[in-house]
Motif scaffolding. Structure first.
Motif, short mmCIF file in Angstrom:
data_model
loop_
_atom_site.label_atom_id
_atom_site.label_comp_id
_atom_site.label_asym_id
_atom_site.label_seq_id
_atom_site.Cartn_x
_atom_site.Cartn_y
_atom_site.Cartn_z
N THR A 53 -49.62 -5.54 36.97
CA THR A 53 -49.87 -6.77 36.22
C THR A 53 -48.71 -7.12 35.31
N THR A 54 -47.86 -6.15 34.99
CA THR A 54 -46.67 -6.40 34.20
C THR A 54 -45.48 -5.75 34.87
N THR A 57 -40.57 -1.98 32.55
CA THR A 57 -39.81 -2.23 31.32
C THR A 57 -38.32 -2.35 31.62
N VAL A 85 -39.72 -12.90 37.63
CA VAL A 85 -39.75 -12.06 36.43
C VAL A 85 -38.96 -12.78 35.34
N CYS A 87 -37.62 -12.35 31.30
CA CYS A 87 -37.37 -11.34 30.27
C CYS A 87 -36.74 -11.96 29.04
N ALA A 137 -38.71 -7.63 26.33
CA ALA A 137 -39.93 -7.57 27.12
C ALA A 137 -39.79 -8.43 28.36
N CYS A 138 -40.59 -8.12 29.38
CA CYS A 138 -40.62 -8.90 30.62
C CYS A 138 -42.07 -9.22 31.00
N TRP A 139 -42.24 -10.29 31.77
CA TRP A 139 -43.54 -10.68 32.29
C TRP A 139 -43.36 -11.42 33.60
N PHE A 140 -44.46 -11.52 34.35
CA PHE A 140 -44.45 -12.26 35.62
C PHE A 140 -44.84 -13.70 35.37
N GLU A 141 -44.24 -14.61 36.14
CA GLU A 141 -44.62 -16.03 36.08
C GLU A 141 -45.33 -16.37 37.35
#
Length: 141
Positions: A53-54, A57, A85, A87, A137-141
């Motif tokens: 889900t994430t 790092t 991704v 960041c 930090a990173c996250w999915f779009e």
């Protein structure tokens, strides 16, 4: 003739106890046990193999303070095969205040290896001289 009887505890001390045969599970109990074990195996497999889900790092490889208005940060970001991704990369001053900030996007790549990071050198505009630079930090779009 008289018959001599010995009480059970004395008999056990002298000759040992007679073991009772162990009871086996009944058919219904075995079926219930198999169903419970199967459900646990399925639940563990679902948790172990579900998609992340994430993103992993990001890793900061290094930074270089060019001058009071610019800092270069090298980061390693793990790409994803299906999702973009995004960041945050930032520079901070000696008091850990953010003096430079940018958001980096890595588009989804079906041929990307999610186990090998993509190295990126990012130039940050800063408001004052930076003391460090890092991927936050990173996250999915």
């Amino acid at each position: 003739m008289t018959e001599v009887t010995v009480e059970q505890p004395l008999h056990d001390d002298r000759y040992g106890r007679v073991r009772e045969p162990k009871r086996r599970l009944g058919k219904t109990a075995r079926i219930i046990a198999v169903v419970i074990v199967s459900a646990l195996v399925i639940a563990i497999a679902f948790v172990a193999f579900r998609p992340q889900t994430t993103p992993t790092t990001p890793k900061t490889l290094g930074y270089s303070v060019v001058d009071s208005s610019s800092t270069q940060v090298s980061v390693a970001i793990f790409p994803d095969q299906d999702r973009d991704v995004h960041c945050i990369v930032q520079a901070t001053n000696e008091y850990e205040a953010v003096v430079g900030f940018t958001e980096v996007a890595i588009p989804a790549d079906p041929n990307a290896d999610p186990n090998s990071p993509r190295q990126m050198d990012i130039d940050l505009a800063t408001t004052q001289i930076a003391a460090s630079g890092h991927a936050d930090a990173c996250w999915f779009e």
